[in-house]
Design a protein around this motif. Structure first.
Motif, PDB file in Angstrom:
ATOM      1  N   ASP A  83      45.713  -4.738 -10.615  1.00  0.00           N
ATOM      2  CA  ASP A  83      45.955  -3.279 -11.539  1.00  0.00           C
ATOM      3  C   ASP A  83      44.981  -4.212 -12.829  1.00  0.00           C
ATOM      4  N   PRO A  84      44.836  -2.340 -13.668  1.00  0.00           N
ATOM      5  CA  PRO A  84      43.817  -1.954 -14.947  1.00  0.00           C
ATOM      6  C   PRO A  84      44.503  -3.092 -15.512  1.00  0.00           C
ATOM      7  N   LEU A  85      43.381  -3.296 -16.243  1.00  0.00           N
ATOM      8  CA  LEU A  85      43.803  -4.728 -17.959  1.00  0.00           C
ATOM      9  C   LEU A  85      44.121  -3.455 -18.422  1.00  0.00           C
ATOM     10  N   LYS A  86      45.065  -4.691 -19.767  1.00  0.00           N
ATOM     11  CA  LYS A  86      46.597  -3.295 -20.191  1.00  0.00           C
ATOM     12  C   LYS A  86      45.681  -2.827 -21.420  1.00  0.00           C
ATOM     13  N   CYS A  91      41.979  -0.464 -12.501  1.00  0.00           N
ATOM     14  CA  CYS A  91      40.887  -1.882 -12.713  1.00  0.00           C
ATOM     15  C   CYS A  91      39.318  -1.544 -13.482  1.00  0.00           C
ATOM     16  N   ARG A  92      38.119  -2.755 -13.621  1.00  0.00           N
ATOM     17  CA  ARG A  92      37.176  -2.991 -14.076  1.00  0.00           C
ATOM     18  C   ARG A  92      35.978  -2.951 -12.770  1.00  0.00           C
ATOM     19  N   GLU A  93      35.009  -2.109 -12.446  1.00  0.00           N
ATOM     20  CA  GLU A  93      34.622  -2.354 -11.317  1.00  0.00           C
ATOM     21  C   GLU A  93      32.768  -2.249 -11.472  1.00  0.00           C
ATOM     22  N   VAL A  94      32.669  -3.857 -11.424  1.00  0.00           N
ATOM     23  CA  VAL A  94      30.643  -3.825 -11.559  1.00  0.00           C
ATOM     24  C   VAL A  94      29.475  -3.848 -10.715  1.00  0.00           C
ATOM     25  N   GLU A 161      37.377  -6.173 -12.101  1.00  0.00           N
ATOM     26  CA  GLU A 161      38.366  -6.843 -13.223  1.00  0.00           C
ATOM     27  C   GLU A 161      39.494  -6.290 -13.154  1.00  0.00           C
ATOM     28  N   GLY A 162      40.456  -7.417 -13.580  1.00  0.00           N
ATOM     29  CA  GLY A 162      41.634  -6.574 -13.399  1.00  0.00           C
ATOM     30  C   GLY A 162      42.951  -7.689 -13.837  1.00  0.00           C
ATOM     31  N   ARG A 163      44.673  -7.396 -13.727  1.00  0.00           N
ATOM     32  CA  ARG A 163      45.362  -8.075 -14.010  1.00  0.00           C
ATOM     33  C   ARG A 163      46.051  -7.740 -12.032  1.00  0.00           C
ATOM     34  N   LEU A 178      44.047  -5.899  -3.054  1.00  0.00           N
ATOM     35  CA  LEU A 178      44.003  -4.805  -2.536  1.00  0.00           C
ATOM     36  C   LEU A 178      44.228  -3.560  -4.446  1.00  0.00           C
ATOM     37  N   PRO A 179      43.022  -3.090  -4.898  1.00  0.00           N
ATOM     38  CA  PRO A 179      42.549  -2.741  -6.408  1.00  0.00           C
ATOM     39  C   PRO A 179      43.870  -1.451  -5.875  1.00  0.00           C
ATOM     40  N   LYS A 180      45.135  -1.471  -7.363  1.00  0.00           N
ATOM     41  CA  LYS A 180      45.206  -0.242  -7.098  1.00  0.00           C
ATOM     42  C   LYS A 180      44.912   0.817  -6.574  1.00  0.00           C
ATOM     43  N   HIS A 181      44.169   1.323  -7.602  1.00  0.00           N
ATOM     44  CA  HIS A 181      43.178   2.023  -8.442  1.00  0.00           C
ATOM     45  C   HIS A 181      42.491   2.686  -6.587  1.00  0.00           C
ATOM     46  N   CYS A 182      42.056   1.471  -5.550  1.00  0.00           N
ATOM     47  CA  CYS A 182      41.966   1.893  -4.445  1.00  0.00           C
ATOM     48  C   CYS A 182      42.412   3.920  -3.904  1.00  0.00           C
ATOM     49  N   MET A 183      41.584   4.362  -3.366  1.00  0.00           N
ATOM     50  CA  MET A 183      42.084   5.764  -2.884  1.00  0.00           C
ATOM     51  C   MET A 183      41.935   5.282  -1.440  1.00  0.00           C
TER      52      MET A 183
END
Length: 219
Positions: A83-86, A91-94, A161-163, A178-183
């Motif tokens: 999940d995204p950081l608060k 989520c952060r992608e580097v 990076e995320g929660r 599984l990144p929550k934002h992954c389309m």
């Protein structure tokens, strides 16, 4: 969860449970509720309420882990959801762009992660030499506005990076996530390099995910 269980352990660090400290014992009973009885103090009447609370936390943890996290596009099972950081939108992608481009904080870029067929749109939040950290804002959100963007071409995704939530994991472990934002809702893999409470940093990102081997019983 581990910190909550530690609060209800006697805290004597006596080692009679077979572990070096109450903290190590708490880590075990997150996934094995039957191990609670290894602590001789929890069988005493003065710690009855503590034992009940630990059993409740352990049961809650086990029930939460029973639900499988499965990617949509390939049906692979993941260990955790990211999940995204608060207070953040994704989520952060580097990223490491494969072309030399000059970018600025706050700029929106158009890029395609190596191995992914979908073009992404991200807002730059950090620049560290050749590495660019972004929040995902599209394609869906970008299409809803007329945001200007800078095309940067193909990029390697270096880290996420995320929660996280899911099963208990450790630094140095290779995980499927599984990144929550992954389309495409596709399971990724990578190595856990940092954990602080529920925040996690995963590097060595790969879209090739190997399923655990199937162990057949010997008849």
């Amino acid at each position: 969860m581990e910190k909550k269980m530690i609060e209800f352990l006697p805290g004597f660090n006596c080692g009679r449970c077979g572990f070096g400290s109450c903290a190590e014992f708490a880590e075990v009973i997150q996934t094995k509720s039957e191990s609670i009885d290894l602590c001789p103090f929890l069988t005493q009447e003065r710690f009855t309420s503590n034992k009940i609370e630990i059993e409740r936390l352990a049961t809650s943890r086990l029930n939460g882990c029973q639900k499988k996290i499965v990617g949509v596009i390939d049906s692979y099972e993941a260990d955790i959801i990211l999940d995204p950081l608060k207070g953040e939108i994704s989520c952060r992608e580097v990223l490491m762009p494969m072309a030399l481009v000059e970018l600025r904080i706050g700029e929106v870029i158009e890029y395609r992660p190596l191995g992914c067929p979908i073009v992404h749109y991200g807002k730059v939040i950090k620049i560290d030499h050749l590495l660019v950290t972004v929040h995902l804002i599209g394609p869906c959100r970008r299409r809803e506005s007329e945001t200007k963007f800078t095309p940067v071409g193909c990029c390697m995704v270096i880290a996420f990076e995320g929660r996280y939530h899911g099963r208990n994991i450790k630094v140095g472990e290779t995980v499927r996530f599984l990144p929550k934002h992954c389309m495409m809702q596709k399971v990724h893999s990578g190595v856990v390099v940092k954990i602080e409470d529920e925040n996690i940093l995963i590097e060595g990102i790969d879209l090739k995910v190997w399923q655990p081997p199937v162990v057949h019983a010997i008849k």
